[in-house]
Design a protein around this motif. Structure first.
Motif, PDB file in Angstrom:
ATOM      1  N   ILE B  37       0.829  -9.725  -0.613  1.00 32.95           N
ATOM      2  CA  ILE B  37       1.594  -8.492  -0.714  1.00 32.95           C
ATOM      3  C   ILE B  37       1.364  -7.619   0.501  1.00 32.95           C
ATOM      4  CG2 ILE B  37       1.872  -6.365  -2.066  1.00 32.95           C
ATOM      5  CD1 ILE B  37       0.809  -8.018  -4.486  1.00 32.95           C
ATOM      6  N   GLY B  38       2.436  -7.081   1.045  1.00 35.46           N
ATOM      7  CA  GLY B  38       2.307  -6.110   2.132  1.00 35.46           C
ATOM      8  C   GLY B  38       2.604  -4.721   1.603  1.00 35.46           C
ATOM      9  N   LEU B  39       1.830  -3.736   2.003  1.00 31.72           N
ATOM     10  CA  LEU B  39       2.073  -2.353   1.605  1.00 31.72           C
ATOM     11  C   LEU B  39       2.452  -1.561   2.843  1.00 31.72           C
ATOM     12  CD1 LEU B  39      -0.824  -1.267  -0.793  1.00 31.72           C
ATOM     13  CD2 LEU B  39       1.612  -1.288  -1.304  1.00 31.72           C
ATOM     14  N   VAL B  40       3.664  -1.049   2.851  1.00 34.38           N
ATOM     15  CA  VAL B  40       4.104  -0.237   3.975  1.00 34.38           C
ATOM     16  C   VAL B  40       4.377   1.153   3.453  1.00 34.38           C
ATOM     17  CG1 VAL B  40       5.698  -0.088   5.896  1.00 34.38           C
ATOM     18  CG2 VAL B  40       5.364  -2.248   4.732  1.00 34.38           C
ATOM     19  N   ALA B  41       3.760   2.145   4.014  1.00 33.06           N
ATOM     20  CA  ALA B  41       4.032   3.497   3.574  1.00 33.06           C
ATOM     21  C   ALA B  41       3.535   4.450   4.632  1.00 33.06           C
ATOM     22  CB  ALA B  41       3.344   3.774   2.238  1.00 33.06           C
ATOM     23  N   PRO B  42       4.073   5.659   4.651  1.00 36.30           N
ATOM     24  CA  PRO B  42       3.659   6.617   5.675  1.00 36.30           C
ATOM     25  C   PRO B  42       2.166   6.935   5.595  1.00 36.30           C
ATOM     26  CG  PRO B  42       5.387   7.549   4.268  1.00 36.30           C
ATOM     27  CD  PRO B  42       5.094   6.200   3.753  1.00 36.30           C
ATOM     28  N   GLY B  46      -1.764   7.375   0.553  1.00 33.32           N
ATOM     29  CA  GLY B  46      -2.766   6.951  -0.428  1.00 33.32           C
ATOM     30  C   GLY B  46      -3.043   5.458  -0.483  1.00 33.32           C
ATOM     31  N   LYS B  47      -2.672   4.732   0.573  1.00 35.99           N
ATOM     32  CA  LYS B  47      -2.891   3.279   0.537  1.00 35.99           C
ATOM     33  C   LYS B  47      -4.372   2.938   0.597  1.00 35.99           C
ATOM     34  CE  LYS B  47      -0.750   3.158   4.153  1.00 35.99           C
ATOM     35  NZ  LYS B  47      -0.109   3.747   5.213  1.00 35.99           N
ATOM     36  N   THR B  48      -5.080   3.586   1.536  1.00 38.12           N
ATOM     37  CA  THR B  48      -6.516   3.316   1.658  1.00 38.12           C
ATOM     38  C   THR B  48      -7.238   3.751   0.387  1.00 38.12           C
ATOM     39  OG1 THR B  48      -6.355   3.605   4.029  1.00 38.12           O
ATOM     40  CG2 THR B  48      -8.553   3.733   3.091  1.00 38.12           C
ATOM     41  N   THR B  49      -6.837   4.914  -0.149  1.00 37.53           N
ATOM     42  CA  THR B  49      -7.409   5.399  -1.411  1.00 37.53           C
ATOM     43  C   THR B  49      -7.233   4.359  -2.509  1.00 37.53           C
ATOM     44  OG1 THR B  49      -6.718   7.590  -0.706  1.00 37.53           O
ATOM     45  CG2 THR B  49      -7.416   7.364  -2.986  1.00 37.53           C
ATOM     46  N   LEU B  50      -6.036   3.768  -2.561  1.00 38.48           N
ATOM     47  CA  LEU B  50      -5.751   2.738  -3.568  1.00 38.48           C
ATOM     48  C   LEU B  50      -6.765   1.590  -3.473  1.00 38.48           C
ATOM     49  CD1 LEU B  50      -3.875   1.223  -5.584  1.00 38.48           C
ATOM     50  CD2 LEU B  50      -2.554   0.474  -3.609  1.00 38.48           C
ATOM     51  N   PHE B  51      -7.047   1.136  -2.243  1.00 42.42           N
ATOM     52  CA  PHE B  51      -8.013   0.052  -2.050  1.00 42.42           C
ATOM     53  C   PHE B  51      -9.403   0.481  -2.522  1.00 42.42           C
ATOM     54  CE2 PHE B  51      -6.051  -2.782   1.504  1.00 42.42           C
ATOM     55  CZ  PHE B  51      -5.030  -3.110   0.642  1.00 42.42           C
ATOM     56  N   HIS B  52      -9.765   1.712  -2.153  1.00 39.22           N
ATOM     57  CA  HIS B  52     -11.116   2.157  -2.498  1.00 39.22           C
ATOM     58  C   HIS B  52     -11.279   2.358  -4.011  1.00 39.22           C
ATOM     59  CE1 HIS B  52     -12.487   3.481   1.770  1.00 39.22           C
ATOM     60  NE2 HIS B  52     -11.836   2.345   1.771  1.00 39.22           N
ATOM     61  N   VAL B  53     -10.199   2.751  -4.669  1.00 40.53           N
ATOM     62  CA  VAL B  53     -10.242   2.865  -6.132  1.00 40.53           C
ATOM     63  C   VAL B  53     -10.395   1.470  -6.752  1.00 40.53           C
ATOM     64  CG1 VAL B  53      -8.857   3.391  -8.179  1.00 40.53           C
ATOM     65  CG2 VAL B  53      -9.014   5.057  -6.334  1.00 40.53           C
ATOM     66  N   ALA B  54      -9.662   0.506  -6.209  1.00 45.26           N
ATOM     67  CA  ALA B  54      -9.718  -0.851  -6.754  1.00 45.26           C
ATOM     68  C   ALA B  54     -11.114  -1.447  -6.620  1.00 45.26           C
ATOM     69  CB  ALA B  54      -8.690  -1.735  -6.041  1.00 45.26           C
ATOM     70  N   THR B 205       3.159 -12.767   7.432  1.00 40.46           N
ATOM     71  CA  THR B 205       2.041 -12.975   6.509  1.00 40.46           C
ATOM     72  C   THR B 205       2.389 -12.718   5.042  1.00 40.46           C
ATOM     73  OG1 THR B 205       1.362 -10.736   7.068  1.00 40.46           O
ATOM     74  CG2 THR B 205       0.181 -12.501   8.157  1.00 40.46           C
ATOM     75  N   ALA B 206       3.196 -11.706   4.768  1.00 36.50           N
ATOM     76  CA  ALA B 206       3.397 -11.295   3.372  1.00 36.50           C
ATOM     77  C   ALA B 206       4.615 -11.950   2.739  1.00 36.50           C
ATOM     78  CB  ALA B 206       3.539  -9.780   3.312  1.00 36.50           C
ATOM     79  N   GLN B 207       4.536 -12.161   1.396  1.00 40.89           N
ATOM     80  CA  GLN B 207       5.705 -12.649   0.651  1.00 40.89           C
ATOM     81  C   GLN B 207       6.521 -11.475   0.131  1.00 40.89           C
ATOM     82  OE1 GLN B 207       3.471 -14.421  -2.393  1.00 40.89           O
ATOM     83  NE2 GLN B 207       3.500 -16.497  -1.531  1.00 40.89           N
ATOM     84  N   HIS B 208       5.807 -10.473  -0.368  1.00 42.62           N
ATOM     85  CA  HIS B 208       6.471  -9.283  -0.902  1.00 42.62           C
ATOM     86  C   HIS B 208       6.033  -8.084  -0.093  1.00 42.62           C
ATOM     87  CE1 HIS B 208       7.141 -11.790  -4.404  1.00 42.62           C
ATOM     88  NE2 HIS B 208       5.841 -12.035  -4.416  1.00 42.62           N
ATOM     89  N   ILE B 209       6.941  -7.135   0.059  1.00 38.50           N
ATOM     90  CA  ILE B 209       6.560  -5.905   0.729  1.00 38.50           C
ATOM     91  C   ILE B 209       6.914  -4.734  -0.179  1.00 38.50           C
ATOM     92  CG2 ILE B 209       6.990  -4.423   2.709  1.00 38.50           C
ATOM     93  CD1 ILE B 209       7.369  -6.942   4.338  1.00 38.50           C
ATOM     94  N   TYR B 210       5.909  -3.958  -0.506  1.00 36.05           N
ATOM     95  CA  TYR B 210       6.115  -2.786  -1.348  1.00 36.05           C
ATOM     96  C   TYR B 210       5.910  -1.522  -0.515  1.00 36.05           C
ATOM     97  CZ  TYR B 210       5.297  -6.114  -5.181  1.00 36.05           C
ATOM     98  OH  TYR B 210       5.343  -7.165  -6.028  1.00 36.05           O
ATOM     99  N   THR B 211       6.486  -0.436  -1.023  1.00 35.18           N
ATOM    100  CA  THR B 211       6.225   0.849  -0.373  1.00 35.18           C
ATOM    101  C   THR B 211       5.571   1.782  -1.377  1.00 35.18           C
ATOM    102  OG1 THR B 211       8.348   1.750  -1.016  1.00 35.18           O
ATOM    103  CG2 THR B 211       8.244   0.654   1.104  1.00 35.18           C
ATOM    104  N   MET B 212       5.045   2.878  -0.879  1.00 33.59           N
ATOM    105  CA  MET B 212       4.446   3.880  -1.749  1.00 33.59           C
ATOM    106  C   MET B 212       5.150   5.202  -1.538  1.00 33.59           C
ATOM    107  SD  MET B 212       0.357   3.270  -1.743  1.00 33.59           S
ATOM    108  CE  MET B 212      -0.082   4.505  -2.943  1.00 33.59           C
TER     109      MET B 212
END
Lengths: 250, 242
Positions: B37-42, B46-54, B205-212
């Protein structure tokens, strides 16, 4: 910042087990610190120079590193001889230099230089991480070893950050002057360094936790036996006995 | 179609710093085994926060984290999660805290209770796999940016994780190192989640790309990468379509 320049040599001393060097240096330090006899102190200085010679230290670097303690010693020489009470040695008008004052200064100076040179020869000849691993093997508490190693590692990162900030100031034409603006700017610089260092500490801790860190420090370093280890042990023991005899027996 | 099992699932996660806005707001996110999964967002979404929460580094205000079939709440629950999920930090200097490369790569395996011999073995194998043979005694802070990134990856892979979270793995790398990284990632048999701003990296690299957006992941607005051909002026000059 190059604190490791003595650590890169290939002398006899460099090849001796760091643990032995560490224990030897500390033992010598204790004996020299409690000695007051001039024969003992001069012998200790001679031994330290011999160790420096064996470690093939660059004389100029040794002297450069001695400058800071020498500055401190000069301060003592400037104050102690006339402020210490005792038998007078020389009198110039109002100022009287006392014999015990001068003796004390000479003792402190000899001890300082002898110990500094000993530590340069025995400890500065290993890298900081080797020192950390050696301390770990000598059952030093994990916490202190980890703190030493991480401080050393991030000193460079923080220094880089400092240089980056300094550059950012320079390219906007900052010129230090004696005014409030300059003081304030330097205060900001130091403040932001603290903020960044603590932020980084938090992230590094996170990274360590992610890899299962639980406070235990593991050392991979192998300290292989070396034929010179025995000789070094003998040399240090001999020096210690010699110094003790000179101080307390003779 | 066989649906692979969910390895990590975040349900209705809210996270914010005291006194601030919610950074993650009712966020749902699931990773299935084998996902890429690829995460693209400005920036700041909160992408890094998401990782740290996980990873359990940050505790959410509300919501549940389920990893490998179990709900994870306490610090102790996350010990296993951190063993099975690897996180590659954005700044390699955060990840590489040991004096030498070997010390750093072996750090994780040692913490997992491996003996020195086993740890060194795993570390050397991992370094070989990443083409970093002979880097063992290099001093970490003297490595180049690209080398630091690859060694960081080695430190994470040495723990033999099942899921890899990568925070901007390609940022700041030169073309050759990026190519190498893409090859390595594509050869891994793991579930991967990338944060990236680089579409050319994600497309390889990614199959899916999501945004936040607004602290949530948008599944319905999944982006699709495609190439198309058309003609226009100055078309011979190198250029980008975004």
């Amino acid at each position: 910042m190059n604190q490791d320049s003595f650590a890169e040599g290939h002398s006899v001393i460099h090849r001796i087990d760091p643990r032995l060097r560490l224990v030897g240096a500390v033992a010598l330090a204790v004996v020299v610190a409690v000695s007051y006899d001039f024969t003992t102190l001069i012998t200790a200085l001679a031994l330290s120079l011999l160790l420096a010679l064996m470690a093939q230290l660059d004389l100029r670097t040794v002297i450069r590193r001695l400058l800071a303690p020498i500055l401190f010693l000069l301060l003592l020489w400037a104050v102690l001889p006339w402020s210490f009470k005792g038998e007078s040695f020389l009198t110039w008008g109002l100022i009287t230099l006392t014999r015990p004052g001068i003796t004390l200064c000479a003792q402190i100076s000899l001890k300082t230089i002898a110990l500094m040179v000993t530590f340069m020869a025995l400890l500065a000849t290993m890298t900081v991480d080797t020192l950390g691993h050696a301390l770990n093997r000598l059952r030093f508490p994990d916490k202190l070893v980890v703190m030493l190693l991480i401080t050393f590692r991030y000193l460079f990162v923080i220094e880089q950050e400092y240089r980056r900030l300094l550059r950012a100031m320079k390219i906007r034409n900052f010129q230090p002057k004696t005014n409030l603006h300059s003081y304030r700017t330097y205060a900001y610089l130091i403040g932001i360094l603290f903020v960044r260092a603590s932020e980084r500490a938090r992230r590094v801790h996170g990274a360590m936790i992610c890899r299962g860190f639980s406070g235990k420090f593991f050392s991979l370093r192998e300290f292989s036996p070396h034929p010179w280890n025995g000789a070094f042990c003998f040399f240090i023991t001999f020096s210690l006995i010699l110094l003790i005899i000179l101080e307390w027996v003779v | 179609m066989i649906v692979s099992p969910v390895v990590l699932s975040l349900k209705k996660i809210c996270f914010g710093y005291p006194g601030g806005q919610l950074i993650l707001n009712d966020l749902d996110f699931h990773i299935h085994a084998g996902d890429r999964i690829g995460l693209v967002a400005p920036n700041g979404s909160g992408k890094t926060t998401l990782f740290h929460v996980a990873m359990g580094l940050l505790k959410p205000v509300s919501g549940t984290i389920e990893a490998f079939g179990k709900v994870r709440k306490k610090e102790a629950d996350f010990v296993e999660v951190r063993r099975r999920i690897g996180l590659l930090f954005q700044d390699a200097d955060d990840q590489l805290f040991s004096p030498t490369v070997l010390d750093d790569v072996a750090f994780g395996p040692l913490n997992l209770g491996k003996t020195r011999e086993e740890a060194v073995n795993v570390a050397e194998k991992t370094l070989d796999f990443l083409g970093l043979t002979g880097f063992e005694d290099r001093v970490t802070h003297k490595l180049s940016g690209g080398e630091k990134r690859l060694v960081s990856l080695a430190t994470v892979l040495a723990m033999e994780p099942e899921v890899l979270l990568l925070d901007e793995p390609s940022t700041g790398l030169d073309a050759a190192t990026k190519e190498k990284l893409i090859d390595i990632l594509n050869s891994l048999d793991l579930s991967l989640v990338f944060i990236s701003h680089e579409f050319d990296f994600l497309s390889q690299t990614a199959q899916h790309i999501y945004t936040m957006e607004n602290g949530r992941i948008l599944f319905d607005k999944e982006l699709h990468l495609h190439t198309h051909q058309h003609a226009h002026l100055m078309g011979q000059q190198p250029h980008k379509h975004i």
